[in-house]
Write an enzyme that holds these catalytic residues in place. Structure first.
Site, PDB file in Angstrom:
ATOM      1  N   LYS A 106      46.211  69.379   2.259  1.00 17.79           N
ATOM      2  CA  LYS A 106      46.022  67.779   2.808  1.00 17.79           C
ATOM      3  C   LYS A 106      44.464  67.805   3.210  1.00 17.79           C
ATOM      4  O   LYS A 106      43.880  68.800   3.703  1.00 17.79           O
ATOM      5  CB  LYS A 106      46.872  67.601   3.896  1.00 17.79           C
ATOM      6  CG  LYS A 106      47.099  65.951   4.083  1.00 17.79           C
ATOM      7  CD  LYS A 106      48.256  65.411   3.169  1.00 17.79           C
ATOM      8  CE  LYS A 106      48.456  63.954   3.282  1.00 17.79           C
ATOM      9  NZ  LYS A 106      49.721  63.806   2.760  1.00 17.79           N
TER      10      LYS A 106
HETATM   11  N1  GLU Z   1      49.954  61.824  -0.702  1.00 19.90           N
HETATM   12  C1  GLU Z   1      51.212  61.918  -1.346  1.00 19.90           C
HETATM   13  C2  GLU Z   1      52.081  62.695  -0.612  1.00 19.90           C
HETATM   14  O1  GLU Z   1      52.110  62.895   0.641  1.00 19.90           O
HETATM   15  C3  GLU Z   1      50.927  62.637  -2.756  1.00 19.90           C
HETATM   16  C4  GLU Z   1      50.459  63.940  -2.954  1.00 19.90           C
HETATM   17  C5  GLU Z   1      50.089  64.336  -4.357  1.00 19.90           C
HETATM   18  O2  GLU Z   1      50.461  63.740  -5.231  1.00 19.90           O
HETATM   19  O3  GLU Z   1      49.330  65.566  -4.486  1.00 19.90           O
HETATM   20  O4  GLU Z   1      53.123  63.382  -1.100  1.00 19.90           O
END
Ligand code: GLU
Length: 416
Positions: A106
């Site tokens: 993240k």
């Molecule tokens: N931000 C989204 C999540 O928390 C998508 C993450 C992604 O597609 O890599 O799942």
């Protein structure tokens, strides 16, 4: 509100519980207890008024045991390293539950995107990309949108990365505009996943979707699309909200008209065919399906005993605190955890990445069919695990995920 340190400790506690149920070896627990890499970067950015402002950005790469790191980037004034770490750990479990070949990561920048111009956001995004360019890549770490970032943000990252590396590299990010190799259906993906899971819950609880009362907290991408799709499936959307407050209707809201109102006025509140309510009142509204689709720590020890829903479907990451989780479990309210309910986004991200690497383009139908298949399968895996271990759906999802990641860690061994 819970601090980010406790959000991290809460995510960690879920993990510890799962390791105990599974009887995992100490070695594997030790490996999975901490992120593989955490990066904090300083981002001096020229603002429109000519002044220089220095922002802080993060990228936490939690686990690569099952594949390249994967996870979104959020822009928010409350972003901290602890929060990003917790979210990176959650991404690890999310990818494992969906059985897609990614680890978890993240990223985030501590900033207030609502007070920044597009030009400022573009400069900041390009700075951030430059700062993390050597630790991301199509086979290394693939960012995506998250809170207050979108396809345009991904386009800037892709462009900056491609220029730094001297070669067009669409597969370095997912959630791009379709014109740049983004996947059909990626924009709607989280909401589509939420809708499929809600349908499965309705079958499981034998509460038909037709006329089911739905409350959605948050009217961003995930919240709005979930509400829209569930309305199309026959549900009555009785309340929605955004960061400024909520609205409630005794009959139902027309989701498209609420969106038009929000576009015109900047918020869902003061919509003429509904009454304004607070976010607290919204969460406590009587309904069949409550969908928190905003930020973490919304259902807490303070309001858990007043939740009047048959089931909670977590479209946001971490909306329920552990204390609240226990209360809801004891009250017989099914909580479909974030790691499953909100996994539509990363699943279509996976499809996008596969399309980029194979130079293929899938139709929207193909994306929807594959997403639906995976959501249904993972829902079954979680429900079966809940029955096998006699635990809540959240603990069951953790057990499924931790088992898969632990198997990978064990098979990899430790080298050098
Ligand atoms: N931000 C989204 C999540 O928390 C998508 C993450 C992604 O597609 O890599 O799942």
């Amino acid at each position: 509100m819970m601090s980010n340190t406790s959000f991290l400790s809460y995510v960690m506690r879920q993990f510890e519980e799962a390791t105990q149920t599974l009887g995992l070896s100490q070695d594997i627990c030790d490996v999975l207890r901490r992120p593989e890499r955490s990066v904090t970067v300083s981002l001096p950015c020229r603002m429109d008024d000519g002044k220089l402002k220095v922002f802080t950005g993060y990228r936490v790469q939690y686990s690569s045991a099952r594949g390249p790191y994967k996870g979104g980037i959020r822009y928010h004034p409350d972003v901290t390293l602890e929060e990003v770490t917790a979210l990176a750990m959650l991404m690890t479990w999310k990818c494992a539950i969906m059985d897609i070949p990614f680890g978890g990561a993240k990223g985030g920048i501590r900033c207030d995107p609502k007070s920044m111009s597009q030009a400022e956001l573009e400069r900041l995004t390009r700075k951030y990309t430059m700062a993390i360019a050597n630790i991301i890549g199509p086979y290394l770490d693939i960012p995506a949108p998250d809170v207050y970032t979108d396809a345009q943000t991904m386009a800037w990252i892709m462009d900056a990365y491609s220029k730094i590396k001297g070669a067009p590299t669409p597969a370095v990010v997912t959630g791009k505009p379709v014109a740049l190799g983004g996947s059909e259906g990626r924009f709607e993906a989280t909401g589509m996943g939420v809708a499929v899971v809600t349908r499965e819950v309705s079958k499981y609880l034998k509460r038909p979707l037709k006329d089911a009362k739905v409350v959605v907290q948050g009217f961003g991408n995930a919240g709005y699309i979930s509400a829209k799709l569930l309305q199309e499936m026959g549900c009555r959307i009785i309340a929605v909200s955004d960061s400024k407050g909520g609205i409630h209707s005794h009959d139902q809201l027309d989701v498209e008209k609420v969106l038009e109102h929000k576009r015109r006025t900047g918020s869902v509140i003061n919509y003429e065919k509904a009454e304004n309510i607070t976010n607290e009142e919204l969460l406590e509204s009587e309904c069949d399906f409550l969908i928190p689709a905003a930020l973490e720590n919304q259902i807490t020890a303070k309001n858990a005993d007043r939740i009047k829903a048959l089931a909670v479907i977590e479209a946001a990451n971490g909306p329920t605190t552990p204390e609240a989780d226990r209360v809801l479990f004891d009250r017989g309210i099914l909580v479909v955890p974030d790691t499953l309910a909100s996994a539509g986004g990363v699943t279509v991200s996976y499809f996008e990445w596969v399309q980029n690497l194979t130079r293929m383009k899938w139709s929207l139908e193909e994306v929807k069919r594959n997403l639906e298949m995976r959501m249904v399968k993972s829902f079954e895996d979680v429900i079966n695990s809940a029955k096998e271990y006699n635990v809540s759906a959240r603990q069951a999802a953790m057990i499924v995920a931790v088992k898969r990641v632990a198997e990978a860690v064990k098979a990899l061994g430790s080298w050098p």
